[in-house]
Write a protein that holds these residues in place. Structure first.
Motif: not given
Length: 61
Positions: A1-19, A24-28
């Motif tokens: 995992m070098r550069d990209g996005l982690i797409w994370w989804s739960t029952e309460r929220a969905t968001f992306g984490l910029v890598v 992780v350099v950016e997050a909701a």
């Protein structure tokens, strides 16, 4: 995992984490405190362990 996005989804929220360079350099605001600045692989594993509905790696193209 070098550069990209982690797409994370739960029952309460969905968001992306910029890598960049494996970190992780950016997050909701919802995830910023616990995700930003941490290694992407550790965050990805945390999602799998904590029972997120879906955690996916999307590489930069």
């Amino acid at each position: 995992m070098r550069d990209g996005l982690i797409w994370w989804s739960t029952e309460r929220a969905t968001f992306g984490l910029v890598v960049r360079d494996g970190v992780v350099v950016e997050a909701a605001p919802y995830a910023r405190r616990w995700a930003q600045g941490r290694q992407a692989e550790a965050i990805f594993a945390k999602g799998r362990e904590d029972g997120a509905v879906s955690v996916r790696w999307i590489p930069e193209q």
